[in-house]
Design an enzyme around this catalytic site. Structure first.
Site, PDB file in Angstrom:
ATOM      1  N   HIS A   1       0.836  -1.221   0.069  1.00  0.00           N
ATOM      2  CA  HIS A   1       0.202   0.055  -0.112  1.00  0.00           C
ATOM      3  C   HIS A   1       0.786   1.400  -0.022  1.00  0.00           C
ATOM      4  CE1 HIS A   1      -3.179   2.899   1.442  1.00  0.00           C
ATOM      5  NE2 HIS A   1      -2.228   3.272   2.113  1.00  0.00           N
ATOM      6  N   GLU A   2       1.896   1.400   0.968  1.00  0.00           N
ATOM      7  CA  GLU A   2       2.781   2.601   0.934  1.00  0.00           C
ATOM      8  C   GLU A   2       3.464   2.718  -0.410  1.00  0.00           C
ATOM      9  OE1 GLU A   2       2.780   4.628   3.405  1.00  0.00           O
ATOM     10  OE2 GLU A   2       1.159   3.566   4.633  1.00  0.00           O
TER      11      GLU A   2
ATOM     12  N   GLU B   1      -5.645   7.001  -0.807  1.00  0.00           N
ATOM     13  CA  GLU B   1      -5.609   5.848   0.062  1.00  0.00           C
ATOM     14  C   GLU B   1      -6.426   4.772  -0.733  1.00  0.00           C
ATOM     15  OE1 GLU B   1      -3.952   5.296   2.847  1.00  0.00           O
ATOM     16  OE2 GLU B   1      -3.275   7.162   2.362  1.00  0.00           O
TER      17      GLU B   1
ATOM     18  N   HIS C   1       1.625   4.587  -2.956  1.00  0.00           N
ATOM     19  CA  HIS C   1       1.752   6.054  -3.102  1.00  0.00           C
ATOM     20  C   HIS C   1       2.823   6.567  -3.839  1.00  0.00           C
ATOM     21  CE1 HIS C   1      -1.492   6.517  -0.321  1.00  0.00           C
ATOM     22  NE2 HIS C   1      -1.036   6.052   0.645  1.00  0.00           N
TER      23      HIS C   1
END
EC number: 3.4.24.84
Length: 475
Positions: free
Chosen positions: A335-336, A415, A339
């Site tokens: 997920h990070e 997100e 970004h």
């Protein structure tokens, strides 16, 4: 006629009085709006006493009740600290606290042989006194939050001595950065001529990039211990995942966040080909010192009388957080890294710098307006630092509120996109379970008022993220 007469009288007031009144009115309007939203959310905490059916599969009633009570305590604390902060700010404005502190700074400079012509020196003394006042008035609130609320709910890991040492260290480090940067910025504004706003913006851009670059290597280690993630399966899988998306990973660190709090986190930093990942030890089930403490407390004899109370040990063990398994840690990192891969980091930097440039440009337009200074008690002088304070903090406050809300909306969108990226890496199932664990570990309350969450939440509510991931898992 009475209302129109009042409006006419208002417009006939001196400009500085209208400005001052508008600033106070807007400040209290924002405060009352925030309080209204907080009370809506507090009503949710009070009335939602049972696990909703849609949460039955992901949260037990004990965890639900613990998170509800934790958020209620935080809500109460937020109300009183917010009321104090708003009242303090209003009294400072009404009783001329800013011009008083400026005059006091001038007197201190005079004792050292610096006259009024040394405006930058006086500005640095003003900043030092203002930040010292802020630190001292905020200290009781920080102490209560850490040693009453966080302690009560099992999050605090600090001793009073560690807390005070940490607070002093933070203050000193802040001054070491704030004072030199401020003096250079003021000097650039003074000598920059008609286009000083361009030079000031470029300077703050360079400073922000330098701080981001050196923070994790030179600033963060002053407060927390960073150690390389040991060789093993987790590190290998992190490196494989980073390579699969062309993330230029150079190092993976574990930060000992458990000495301060049992809240967990993960992030990456660095520019260009020098990216590094930082994992909080509280995030890692196999690495967390807290989990080792659980084993020690449950498997060893009490070390002293203070620890000899079996009920206290049980409570301590019960409040420890479990962290995530390796697969879940990889999903969180997926997920990070999403970004980064999706350009969210670059987009945020661009938005931030566009905003910074706009603010400096408008500052250049407004700095010559003497009525702005007069509104806050500066009738005979217009110090540059005070101009920055008045314009950036007070005059721009409506714009800042709108921008903050827009960035919150954008953040939630980012997100969802990062979750979708983790899904493309095949991590939807693991991210689903990781989000549940992290919410449980941090005692996040999964039910929220729609208006409160819309205004405040930079991350989508848990249920919305889980529903999106559940849809992803089915494809």
């Amino acid at each position: 006629m009475g209302m129109w007469a009042s409006l006419d009288a208002l417009w006939e007031m001196p400009a500085e009085k209208r400005i001052f009144g508008a600033v106070l009115l807007f400040s209290w309007t924002v405060y009352l709006w925030e309080t209204f939203l907080a009370q809506r959310q507090r009503r949710i905490y009070k009335t939602t006493t049972h696990v909703p059916p849609e949460l039955g599969q992901i949260m037990d009633s004990e965890t639900f009740e613990k998170s509800r009570l934790y958020q209620l305590d935080k809500s109460t604390f937020s109300f009183w600290s917010g009321l104090y902060s708003e009242t303090e700010g209003t009294l400072i404005l009404l009783f001329g606290g800013i011009p008083y502190l400026w005059r006091l700074s001038g007197r201190f400079c005079g004792y050292a042989g610096f006259g009024p012509e040394y405006e930058i020196t006086q500005s640095l003394v003003f900043l030092l006194l203002a930040t010292l006042f802020s630190a001292l008035t905020g200290l009781p609130w920080s102490l209560y939050n850490t040693f009453v609320i966080e302690e009560k709910h099992g999050f605090n890991q600090q001793t009073l001595g560690f807390f005070m040492k940490d607070a002093i260290k933070k203050f000193v480090v802040t001054q070491c950065i704030l004072l030199p940067v401020s003096s250079l910025l003021l000097y650039i504004i003074k000598i920059g001529g008609d286009y000083f706003f361009i030079y000031a913006w470029l300077f703050t851009l360079v400073v922000s990039l330098v701080l981001v670059t050196i923070y994790a290597d030179y600033i963060a280690p002053l407060f927390d211990k960073f150690t390389p993630l040991p060789e093993g399966k987790l590190k290998e899988e992190i490196e494989v995942m980073a390579k699969s998306i062309d993330f230029p990973l150079t190092k993976v660190y574990v930060v000992e966040g458990s000495k301060r709090s049992s809240h967990s986190n993960a992030y990456f930093y660095g520019f260009f080909k020098n990216k590094r990942i930082v994992l909080f030890d509280t995030l890692l089930e196999e690495y967390s010192v807290l989990n080792k403490d659980i084993q020690e407390d449950s498997g060893m004899e009490p070390r002293n009388e203070e620890e000899g109370n079996s009920e206290e040990i049980k409570a301590k063990v019960k409040n420890k957080k479990q962290g995530c398994k390796n697969e879940e840690v990889l999903a969180v990192l997926g997920h990070e890294l999403g970004h980064w891969k999706l350009g969210h980091t670059v987009k945020n930097i661009i938005i931030s710098q566009m905003n910074s440039f706009l603010c400096f440009f408008l500052f250049a337009v407004l700095i010559g307006r003497k009525e702005l200074f007069a509104a806050f008690g500066f009738y005979d002088s217009q110090p540059t630092l005070i101009g920055l304070l008045i314009i950036f903090q007070f005059i721009f406050s409506p714009y800042n509120e709108v921008l903050s809300f827009c960035l919150t909306v954008l953040s939630r969108r980012f997100e969802f996109q990062a979750d979708a990226f983790a899904k493309k890496l095949g991590k939807a199932k693991d991210l689903y379970s990781a989000l549940i664990k992290l919410n449980k570990d941090n005692l996040g309350f999964p039910v929220s008022d729609w208006l409160f969450s819309m205004w405040h939440y930079s991350h989508p509510p848990l249920l919305e993220r889980l529903q999106a991931l559940k849809t992803m898992k089915q494809h």
